[in-house]
Design a protein around this motif. Structure first.
Motif, PDB file in Angstrom:
ATOM      1  N   UNK A   1      49.725  46.017  39.779  1.00 59.24           N
ATOM      2  CA  UNK A   1      49.309  44.660  40.013  1.00 59.24           C
ATOM      3  C   UNK A   1      47.738  44.995  40.048  1.00 59.24           C
ATOM      4  N   UNK A   2      47.082  43.524  40.386  1.00 62.74           N
ATOM      5  CA  UNK A   2      45.611  43.483  40.534  1.00 62.74           C
ATOM      6  C   UNK A   2      45.285  42.193  41.405  1.00 62.74           C
ATOM      7  N   UNK A   3      44.165  42.022  41.787  1.00 66.59           N
ATOM      8  CA  UNK A   3      43.787  40.990  42.500  1.00 66.59           C
ATOM      9  C   UNK A   3      42.990  40.085  41.537  1.00 66.59           C
ATOM     10  N   UNK A   4      43.776  38.916  41.101  1.00 72.41           N
ATOM     11  CA  UNK A   4      43.241  38.013  39.991  1.00 72.41           C
ATOM     12  C   UNK A   4      42.013  37.277  40.433  1.00 72.41           C
ATOM     13  N   UNK A   5      41.959  36.871  41.545  1.00 66.39           N
ATOM     14  CA  UNK A   5      40.858  36.238  42.188  1.00 66.39           C
ATOM     15  C   UNK A   5      39.520  36.976  42.135  1.00 66.39           C
ATOM     16  N   UNK A   6      39.726  38.210  42.569  1.00 65.63           N
ATOM     17  CA  UNK A   6      38.395  39.123  42.420  1.00 65.63           C
ATOM     18  C   UNK A   6      37.884  39.451  41.308  1.00 65.63           C
ATOM     19  N   UNK A   7      38.755  39.985  40.221  1.00 60.48           N
ATOM     20  CA  UNK A   7      38.371  40.263  38.894  1.00 60.48           C
ATOM     21  C   UNK A   7      38.044  38.856  38.108  1.00 60.48           C
ATOM     22  N   UNK A   8      38.491  37.803  38.400  1.00 67.43           N
ATOM     23  CA  UNK A   8      38.246  36.785  37.527  1.00 67.43           C
ATOM     24  C   UNK A   8      36.952  36.405  37.907  1.00 67.43           C
TER      25      UNK A   8
ATOM     26  N   UNK B   1      41.984  43.039  33.299  1.00 65.12           N
ATOM     27  CA  UNK B   1      43.138  43.459  33.781  1.00 65.12           C
ATOM     28  C   UNK B   1      44.513  42.624  33.413  1.00 65.12           C
ATOM     29  N   UNK B   2      45.612  43.158  33.764  1.00 61.30           N
ATOM     30  CA  UNK B   2      46.821  42.474  33.591  1.00 61.30           C
ATOM     31  C   UNK B   2      46.742  40.743  33.804  1.00 61.30           C
ATOM     32  N   UNK B   3      46.316  40.681  35.090  1.00 57.79           N
ATOM     33  CA  UNK B   3      46.239  39.232  35.578  1.00 57.79           C
ATOM     34  C   UNK B   3      45.362  38.243  34.658  1.00 57.79           C
ATOM     35  N   UNK B   4      44.167  38.761  34.358  1.00 57.95           N
ATOM     36  CA  UNK B   4      43.440  37.891  33.634  1.00 57.95           C
ATOM     37  C   UNK B   4      43.940  37.993  32.091  1.00 57.95           C
ATOM     38  N   UNK B   5      44.282  38.974  31.650  1.00 57.68           N
ATOM     39  CA  UNK B   5      44.877  39.098  30.198  1.00 57.68           C
ATOM     40  C   UNK B   5      46.121  38.007  30.151  1.00 57.68           C
ATOM     41  N   UNK B   6      46.812  38.152  31.192  1.00 56.48           N
ATOM     42  CA  UNK B   6      48.073  36.887  31.261  1.00 56.48           C
ATOM     43  C   UNK B   6      47.623  35.447  31.373  1.00 56.48           C
TER      44      UNK B   6
ATOM     45  N   UNK C   1      52.972  35.665  27.381  1.00 50.36           N
ATOM     46  CA  UNK C   1      52.271  35.903  28.769  1.00 50.36           C
ATOM     47  C   UNK C   1      53.534  36.322  29.872  1.00 50.36           C
ATOM     48  N   UNK C   2      54.705  35.338  29.752  1.00 54.02           N
ATOM     49  CA  UNK C   2      55.558  35.547  30.448  1.00 54.02           C
ATOM     50  C   UNK C   2      56.407  36.868  30.335  1.00 54.02           C
ATOM     51  N   UNK C   3      56.434  37.537  29.165  1.00 51.77           N
ATOM     52  CA  UNK C   3      57.027  38.820  28.758  1.00 51.77           C
ATOM     53  C   UNK C   3      55.980  39.937  29.488  1.00 51.77           C
ATOM     54  N   UNK C   4      54.458  39.582  29.491  1.00 55.85           N
ATOM     55  CA  UNK C   4      53.597  40.801  29.978  1.00 55.85           C
ATOM     56  C   UNK C   4      54.109  40.583  31.719  1.00 55.85           C
TER      57      UNK C   4
END
Length: 302
Positions: free
Chosen positions: A233-240, A253-258, A271-274
């Motif tokens: 997992x990752x922090x979407x808010x931080x990375x985005x 990362x996975x959250x920004x990719x999704x 995206x749901x599959x990811x």
């Protein structure tokens, strides 16, 4: 048995009523939306709806395993989370131990308040501060580097520096808040144990190692299990808020990719599959970490 069970709830009915809003919240916002995971097995169309969209089986998961960009994003996510685990997980433990050794109550409270404050700020604000602080032209760090005769560094635009910046800013934001849990564990230590150890000749480091840390062991184990479960997992808010095209190769990362695949490209099923794949791995890692912890020190989530 059932009667006594219901009687206990009725006896504490006012506490039960206070608990009901939390139950409703989790049912409405966490359990009801679970049915949406079937989108991962369909070719979802807005006009047809979830149930009307055609089934495609494991097609999106096959695409997921064959698309090279996904594995790069997965690697970025795992490495970033691993660095946060290695450097970020011990930080609040050490900070709690240091705070516990401070005898000036006023100074201790001031330090705690200052360390807690970043937790209550959003990543939009903190990312803005980081951008200004690390600016290659006007940032104080680069101004100091230039005064020392060194070239300025574009920290947020460098593939070598972007991950360390994410780890350091995450520690900065959550250090004080994470310390609360460990200070609570330390407060449960009987002061007489420290007094007896001091009489026996134990110095401060001996008391920390043989008394304080063992008292913190159950909490440390549980928090470590959760941290291991967050390795994918990752922090979407931080990375985005800190991500930019110059560091997509190490920062995507996975959250920004999704987010990009689902909301930008409107590939909702993929995206749901990811997301489902990520959650399955996280669940497996938590189960494994809990089993290992139970074998090592008998502490765990259940």
């Amino acid at each position: 048995m059932r009667k006594s069970f219901l009687h206990a709830y009725w006896k504490h009915k006012y506490l039960t009523f206070l608990f009901i809003p939390a139950v409703i919240y989790y049912i409405v916002f966490h359990y009801v939306p679970i049915y949406g995971i079937i989108i991962a097995f369909k070719s979802y169309k807005f006009s047809l709806g979830i149930w009307g969209s055609p089934w495609v089986g494991l097609k999106h998961f096959e695409e997921l395993f064959t698309v090279g960009s996904f594995w790069q994003v997965f690697r970025n996510t795992f490495l970033l989370s691993f660095y946060k685990l290695v450097f970020g997980f011990p930080a609040p433990i050490l900070f709690a131990l240091l705070l516990n050794e401070i005898r000036m109550v006023l100074f201790k409270r001031v330090v705690q308040t200052i360390s807690y404050f970043p937790h209550f700020l959003s990543w939009v604000v903190l990312a803005g501060l980081a951008l200004q602080f690390l600016s290659p032209g006007t940032g104080p760090i680069n101004l100091i580097l230039q005064e020392l005769g060194m070239k300025p560094i574009f920290f947020l635009g460098s593939s070598d520096w972007f991950r360390p910046v994410l780890v350091i800013t995450d520690i900065w934001k959550e250090l004080g808040w994470g310390t609360i849990v460990y200070l609570a564990a330390i407060s449960g230590v009987n002061p007489e144990e420290h007094e007896a150890a001091t009489v026996d000749g134990a110095n401060r480091f001996h008391r920390i190692y043989y008394i304080t840390l063992p008292a913190m062991a159950p909490v440390i184990t549980i928090m470590l299990i959760f941290a291991i479960g967050r390795l994918v997992n990752d922090d979407f808010d931080q990375v985005f808020n800190l991500l930019n095209p110059a560091v997509m190769n190490v920062g995507d990362v996975l959250s920004t990719y999704t987010y990009r695949m689902g909301l930008v490209n409107m590939e909702y099923s993929f995206a749901t599959a990811v997301g489902l794949f990520k959650n399955i791995i996280a669940f497996t890692m938590i189960i494994t970490a809990n089993a290992i912890a139970k074998r090592i020190n008998e502490y765990g989530l259940w």
